[in-house]
Design a protein around this motif. Sequence first.
Motif, PDB file in Angstrom:
ATOM      1  N   TYR A  14       3.401 -15.586 -84.245  1.00 23.83           N
ATOM      2  CA  TYR A  14       2.827 -15.039 -85.476  1.00 23.83           C
ATOM      3  C   TYR A  14       3.960 -15.005 -86.484  1.00 23.83           C
ATOM      4  O   TYR A  14       5.080 -14.589 -86.149  1.00 23.83           O
ATOM      5  N   SER A  18       8.650 -10.253 -85.205  1.00 24.52           N
ATOM      6  CA  SER A  18      10.099 -10.397 -85.025  1.00 24.52           C
ATOM      7  C   SER A  18      10.429 -10.978 -83.653  1.00 24.52           C
ATOM      8  O   SER A  18      11.439 -11.660 -83.484  1.00 24.52           O
ATOM      9  N   GLN A 118       8.553   0.356 -83.289  1.00 22.54           N
ATOM     10  CA  GLN A 118       7.972   0.062 -84.596  1.00 22.54           C
ATOM     11  C   GLN A 118       7.020  -1.128 -84.518  1.00 22.54           C
ATOM     12  O   GLN A 118       6.709  -1.758 -85.507  1.00 22.54           O
ATOM     13  N   ASN A 119       6.571  -1.391 -83.307  1.00 23.34           N
ATOM     14  CA  ASN A 119       5.638  -2.480 -83.082  1.00 23.34           C
ATOM     15  C   ASN A 119       4.267  -2.125 -83.656  1.00 23.34           C
ATOM     16  O   ASN A 119       3.927  -0.954 -83.795  1.00 23.34           O
ATOM     17  N   ASN A 176      12.686  -6.540 -90.553  1.00 20.97           N
ATOM     18  CA  ASN A 176      11.754  -5.422 -90.361  1.00 20.97           C
ATOM     19  C   ASN A 176      12.271  -4.153 -91.022  1.00 20.97           C
ATOM     20  O   ASN A 176      11.501  -3.391 -91.605  1.00 20.97           O
ATOM     21  N   ARG A 179      11.539  -4.394 -94.526  1.00 25.42           N
ATOM     22  CA  ARG A 179      10.087  -4.274 -94.728  1.00 25.42           C
ATOM     23  C   ARG A 179       9.667  -2.802 -94.778  1.00 25.42           C
ATOM     24  O   ARG A 179       8.768  -2.433 -95.517  1.00 25.42           O
TER      25      ARG A 179
HETATM   26  O1  M8O Z   1       1.653  -6.431 -90.257  1.00 26.05           O
HETATM   27  C1  M8O Z   1       1.538  -7.490 -89.646  1.00 26.05           C
HETATM   28  O2  M8O Z   1       1.504  -8.572 -90.256  1.00 26.05           O
HETATM   29  C2  M8O Z   1       1.363  -7.458 -88.191  1.00 26.05           C
HETATM   30  C3  M8O Z   1       2.305  -7.505 -87.237  1.00 26.05           C
HETATM   31  C4  M8O Z   1       3.727  -7.711 -87.485  1.00 26.05           C
HETATM   32  O3  M8O Z   1       4.153  -7.805 -88.592  1.00 26.05           O
HETATM   33  C5  M8O Z   1       4.659  -7.830 -86.336  1.00 26.05           C
HETATM   34  C6  M8O Z   1       4.927  -6.552 -85.636  1.00 26.05           C
HETATM   35  O4  M8O Z   1       4.107  -6.012 -84.995  1.00 26.05           O
HETATM   36  C7  M8O Z   1       6.256  -5.928 -85.729  1.00 26.05           C
HETATM   37  C8  M8O Z   1       7.420  -6.684 -85.208  1.00 26.05           C
HETATM   38  O5  M8O Z   1       7.429  -7.888 -85.108  1.00 26.05           O
HETATM   39  O6  M8O Z   1       8.414  -6.030 -84.896  1.00 26.05           O
END
Ligand code: M8O
Length: 220
Positions: A14, A18, A118-119, A176, A179
């Motif tokens: 995706y 990260s 922070q996931n 992140n 962000r």
């Molecule tokens: O809002 C969004 O676009 C959904 C998901 C992410 O960015 C990815 C994560 O969940 C955090 C990470 O990678 O640490």
Amino acid sequence: MGDIVETKPVLYSYWRSSCSWRVRIALNLKEIPYDIKAVSLIKGGGEQHCNEYREVNPMEQVPSLCIDGHTLVESLNIMHYLEETRPNQRPLMPQDCFKRAKVREICEVISAGIQPLQNLIVLIYVGEEKKKEWAQHWITRGFRAVEKLLSACAGKYCVGDEITLADCCLVPQVFNARRFHVDLRPFPIILRIDRELENHPAFRAAHPSSQPDCPPEVAK
Ligand SMILES: O=C(O)/C=C\C(=O)CC(=O)CC(=O)O
């Protein structure tokens, strides 16, 4: 039939994840060509939760990598597999045992001590109102430790003067942090290493804004 067909590795990724980004950097540094299968973590509640993808990754997360006839999950595991199977294609671990331990230490602080807190699934659970403060708190706390560790082991990069898996973990975590509007001024070494790597071709190509699934309004 019967012939072994060498297929290009496929990374389930995706753009803004990260953990996907870490693996993209490692693949790029090792010059391993790969195809991306984009998994939207937000579309329809998240494609990572569909039955088909759960077969690929029972944690319902990205990344997953299909390579050498295997499917692997968990970004650090994948990066170590790449390193162990392709040790001579741009090594991403030092030779020295102590330096290797320092690389794993920084990887683990980020991948176990910061990112999971922070996931996306955690932030959804924490709730819209509190999520920014929550993410800032845990990233700041973790970065204090990373900065301290780097003060003893950093050279040009996280551990000495060669790019390692620690750098693959650090750069996406800095993204992140920005962000979530974390104040990064207390972390000059982290900022210096991030700046050092931001224009590196392997890091640039792995950046969220360079991904096929990056929304056009965000892509540069
Ligand atoms: O809002 C969004 O676009 C959904 C998901 C992410 O960015 C990815 C994560 O969940 C955090 C990470 O990678 O640490």
